[in-house]
Design an enzyme around this catalytic site. Structure first.
Site, short mmCIF file in Angstrom:
data_model
loop_
_atom_site.label_atom_id
_atom_site.label_comp_id
_atom_site.label_asym_id
_atom_site.label_seq_id
_atom_site.Cartn_x
_atom_site.Cartn_y
_atom_site.Cartn_z
N SER A 1 -43.53 63.83 -37.18
CA SER A 1 -44.52 63.06 -37.73
C SER A 1 -44.66 63.03 -39.25
CB SER A 1 -45.96 63.61 -37.08
OG SER A 1 -47.17 63.13 -38.01
N TYR B 1 -52.83 70.72 -36.07
CA TYR B 1 -51.65 70.03 -35.48
C TYR B 1 -50.40 69.75 -36.18
CZ TYR B 1 -49.53 65.55 -34.48
OH TYR B 1 -48.48 64.54 -34.12
N LYS C 1 -46.12 70.63 -35.66
CA LYS C 1 -45.07 69.79 -36.13
C LYS C 1 -44.05 70.52 -36.88
CE LYS C 1 -45.81 66.68 -33.31
NZ LYS C 1 -45.29 66.21 -31.90
P1 NAD Z 1 -49.77 60.71 -26.10
O1 NAD Z 1 -51.05 61.61 -25.93
O2 NAD Z 1 -50.24 59.16 -25.35
O3 NAD Z 1 -48.58 60.95 -25.11
C1 NAD Z 1 -48.40 62.42 -25.12
C2 NAD Z 1 -48.08 62.93 -23.63
O4 NAD Z 1 -47.58 64.27 -23.54
C3 NAD Z 1 -49.27 62.59 -22.77
O5 NAD Z 1 -48.88 61.66 -21.66
C4 NAD Z 1 -49.71 63.87 -22.27
O6 NAD Z 1 -50.31 63.90 -21.18
C5 NAD Z 1 -48.44 64.71 -22.41
N1 NAD Z 1 -48.36 65.84 -22.42
C6 NAD Z 1 -49.24 66.78 -23.63
N2 NAD Z 1 -49.05 68.09 -23.41
C7 NAD Z 1 -48.25 68.27 -22.11
C8 NAD Z 1 -47.54 69.51 -21.60
N3 NAD Z 1 -47.91 70.47 -21.98
N4 NAD Z 1 -46.84 69.18 -20.45
C9 NAD Z 1 -46.35 67.91 -20.16
N5 NAD Z 1 -46.94 67.07 -20.83
C10 NAD Z 1 -47.86 67.10 -21.67
O7 NAD Z 1 -49.28 60.51 -27.39
P2 NAD Z 1 -48.34 59.68 -28.14
O8 NAD Z 1 -48.99 58.96 -29.22
O9 NAD Z 1 -47.48 59.00 -27.14
O10 NAD Z 1 -47.41 60.81 -29.07
C11 NAD Z 1 -46.27 61.13 -28.61
C12 NAD Z 1 -45.79 62.25 -29.60
O11 NAD Z 1 -45.59 61.78 -30.65
C13 NAD Z 1 -46.59 63.27 -29.66
O12 NAD Z 1 -45.81 64.72 -29.73
C14 NAD Z 1 -47.30 63.28 -30.97
O13 NAD Z 1 -47.64 64.39 -31.71
C15 NAD Z 1 -46.35 62.52 -31.72
N6 NAD Z 1 -46.59 61.58 -32.77
C16 NAD Z 1 -47.73 60.58 -32.32
C17 NAD Z 1 -48.05 59.73 -33.28
C18 NAD Z 1 -49.22 58.92 -33.04
O14 NAD Z 1 -50.01 58.49 -34.13
N7 NAD Z 1 -49.57 58.13 -31.97
C19 NAD Z 1 -48.00 59.78 -34.89
C20 NAD Z 1 -46.76 60.84 -35.31
C21 NAD Z 1 -46.23 61.74 -34.04
C1 WQD Z 2 -55.39 55.78 -41.14
C2 WQD Z 2 -56.59 55.28 -42.38
C3 WQD Z 2 -58.23 56.74 -42.26
C4 WQD Z 2 -59.99 55.72 -38.48
C5 WQD Z 2 -52.78 60.20 -38.40
C6 WQD Z 2 -52.43 61.80 -38.31
C7 WQD Z 2 -50.90 61.78 -38.36
C8 WQD Z 2 -50.20 60.66 -37.24
C9 WQD Z 2 -50.83 59.34 -37.45
C10 WQD Z 2 -49.78 62.07 -35.48
C11 WQD Z 2 -56.83 56.76 -42.87
C12 WQD Z 2 -58.75 55.28 -41.93
C13 WQD Z 2 -59.11 55.65 -39.62
C14 WQD Z 2 -61.62 55.04 -38.74
C15 WQD Z 2 -60.82 54.54 -40.89
N1 WQD Z 2 -50.22 61.47 -36.18
N2 WQD Z 2 -59.54 55.24 -40.88
N3 WQD Z 2 -61.63 54.47 -40.15
O1 WQD Z 2 -54.64 59.73 -40.63
O2 WQD Z 2 -52.63 58.14 -41.33
O3 WQD Z 2 -52.52 59.64 -39.51
O4 WQD Z 2 -52.36 59.52 -37.23
O5 WQD Z 2 -48.69 62.63 -35.76
O6 WQD Z 2 -50.71 62.99 -38.22
O7 WQD Z 2 -53.27 62.40 -39.16
O8 WQD Z 2 -54.05 57.79 -39.26
O9 WQD Z 2 -55.16 56.01 -37.70
O10 WQD Z 2 -56.06 58.00 -38.43
O11 WQD Z 2 -56.11 56.64 -40.20
O12 WQD Z 2 -61.16 54.25 -42.12
O13 WQD Z 2 -62.27 55.09 -37.79
O14 WQD Z 2 -57.64 54.50 -41.61
O15 WQD Z 2 -59.23 57.10 -43.15
O16 WQD Z 2 -57.38 56.25 -44.11
P1 WQD Z 2 -53.45 59.01 -40.18
P2 WQD Z 2 -55.43 57.16 -38.71
#
Ligand code: NAD
Ligand code: WQD
Length: 351
Positions: free
Chosen positions: A134, A158, A162
């Site tokens: 991430s 969190y 990562k």
């Molecule tokens: P999500 O929660 O929709 O999907 C993750 C899935 O993993 C879920 O279906 C959950 O049930 C499953 N899971 C969690 N722990 C588990 C375990 N111990 N065993 C088996 N299954 C398990 O999330 P997403 O948005 O699809 O994210 C996928 C990956 O990408 C995550 O690792 C997340 O940290 C990373 N990521 C997401 C974002 C984002 O903003 N969505 C941004 C950067 C990184």
């Molecule tokens: C985006 C912008 C908020 C909600 C997060 C995680 C990051 C990654 C992606 C997993 C910011 C603003 C948000 C609201 C708002 N996830 N905001 N009102 O913070 O960039 O990243 O998700 O890895 O680790 O930290 O994303 O969508 O939460 O926020 O004004 O109700 O929107 O303050 O500026 P962020 P976000």
């Protein structure tokens, strides 16, 4: 890619937001896919809809197992009955706020689960992994765009999972050079499949901007709190690099190809973003335009730990993976709205 036909991919967390979209693309590209997911943050309906989207023939190449990576036996069962060419590892918990209140849950789930996965992969000689990292590993970057060789830091538990998991990947690969690991640093994934059948369906009140806006648009929430209107940006709201989830899905296919084709890949990180920054208020305006709905907003103080502006340098992914995001904010909002409008309560059947 002709050579990918019948390659067998294990997708952990494949029932989740990014997982479901990636599985659709994997099946369409001719891969066999096996999902393991404990459904902690997802529902089986999402997998059913993946099957519906790819049709009956490709569905035969998709297996689903409800299992938990914290339980090594669940992973072992899968590896003992089939050979996997590579693993795409999405499974993990991702709510920043929750991780601050309950870090043990995050360390247990994300770290223990991943270590169990590596152990089982090594035992069965499957040593190719695409890992969901991430942009959080850049912390509050001093410069933008973020380049892959920037110093890494974490702002919360969190983010630390990562960061630790990136370090663990680098250590494993350094000790056993036959491993090939791609770390994909996603920026802000949004949007949905163009069919409107799969999309993001967070449990409870959303933490992230786009699911929150979407729930305001369908009337589930009254207004959007805009966190910060005094940032040194053009309109005072914070800037992020939003990326369409279908572009992300294609980024995983490009990463898999790289793993298969490049024995020298080692353990390498790539940003998956568009390279363009969009402010919160610009995102609200784009969503209003796409949906025709007014999104009432309330200007609020900054959210603690938030950076002013974060966006990706996309050069490395373009050059080495041959991948570049195709979609802009307009398509992201169009597809997010299509998903929301057709599924105002997510995968639930009714209000
Ligand atoms: P999500 O929660 O929709 O999907 C993750 C899935 O993993 C879920 O279906 C959950 O049930 C499953 N899971 C969690 N722990 C588990 C375990 N111990 N065993 C088996 N299954 C398990 O999330 P997403 O948005 O699809 O994210 C996928 C990956 O990408 C995550 O690792 C997340 O940290 C990373 N990521 C997401 C974002 C984002 O903003 N969505 C941004 C950067 C990184
Ligand atoms: C985006 C912008 C908020 C909600 C997060 C995680 C990051 C990654 C992606 C997993 C910011 C603003 C948000 C609201 C708002 N996830 N905001 N009102 O913070 O960039 O990243 O998700 O890895 O680790 O930290 O994303 O969508 O939460 O926020 O004004 O109700 O929107 O303050 O500026 P962020 P976000």
């Amino acid at each position: 890619m002709g050579s990918s036909v019948e390659q067998n991919i294990l997708v952990t967390g494949g029932a989740g937001f990014i997982g479901t979209h990636t599985v659709v693309q994997l099946l369409k590209e001719g891969f066999k896919v096996s999902i393991i997911d404990n459904l902690d943050n997802s529902v089986i309906e999402a997998v059913d809809r993946v099957r519906e989207l790819v049709g009956p023939d490709l569905s035969k190449k998709l297996e689903f197992t409800q299992g938990d990576l914290r339980n090594k036996g669940d992973i072992e069962k899968l590896f003992s009955k089939q050979r996997f060419d590579a693993v795409i590892h999405f499974a993990g918990l991702k709510a920043v706020g929750e991780s601050v209140g309950n870090p043990r849950r995050y360390f247990d789930n994300n770290l223990v689960g991943t270590i169990n996965l590596y152990e089982t992969m090594a035992k069965h000689n499957c040593k190719m992994m695409v890992f969901s990292s991430s942009a959080t590993v850049y912390g509050q970057p001093e410069k933008i765009p973020c380049m892959e060789d920037f110093e890494l830091k974490a702002m919360n538990p969190y983010g630390r999972t990562k960061l630790f998991l990136e370090e663990i990947a680098r250590d494993i690969q350094a000790a056993e050079p036959e491993w090939r690991i791609v770390l994909l640093r996603y920026f802000n994934p949004v949007g949905a499949h163009e069919s409107g059948r799969i999309g993001e369906d967070p449990k409870g009140i959303p933490n992230n901007l786009m699911p929150y806006i979407q729930q305001v648009a369908v009337g589930r929430l009254p207004e959007l709190n805009v966190y910060g209107h005094d940032y040194p940006t053009e309109d005072g709201s914070a800037v992020r690099d939003y990326i369409h989830v279908m572009d992300l899905a294609d980024g995983h296919i490009a990463a898999l190809r790289k793993l298969f084709d490049d024995p020298k890949i080692g353990c390498t990180a790539y940003n998956l973003g568009t390279g363009r920054g969009t402010s919160v208020l610009e995102m609200v305006a784009a969503f209003e335009k796409a949906s025709g709905k007014k999104i009432p907003i309330k200007l609020c103080p900054r959210r603690s730990g938030d950076a002013t502006a974060v966006y990706a340098s996309t050069e490395k992914a373009e050059k080495e993976l041959g991948w570049k995001a195709k979609y802009g904010v307009e398509e992201m909002c169009r597809d997010q709205w299509n998903w929301a409008n057709n599924n105002p309560w997510g995968y639930q059947k009714k209000l």
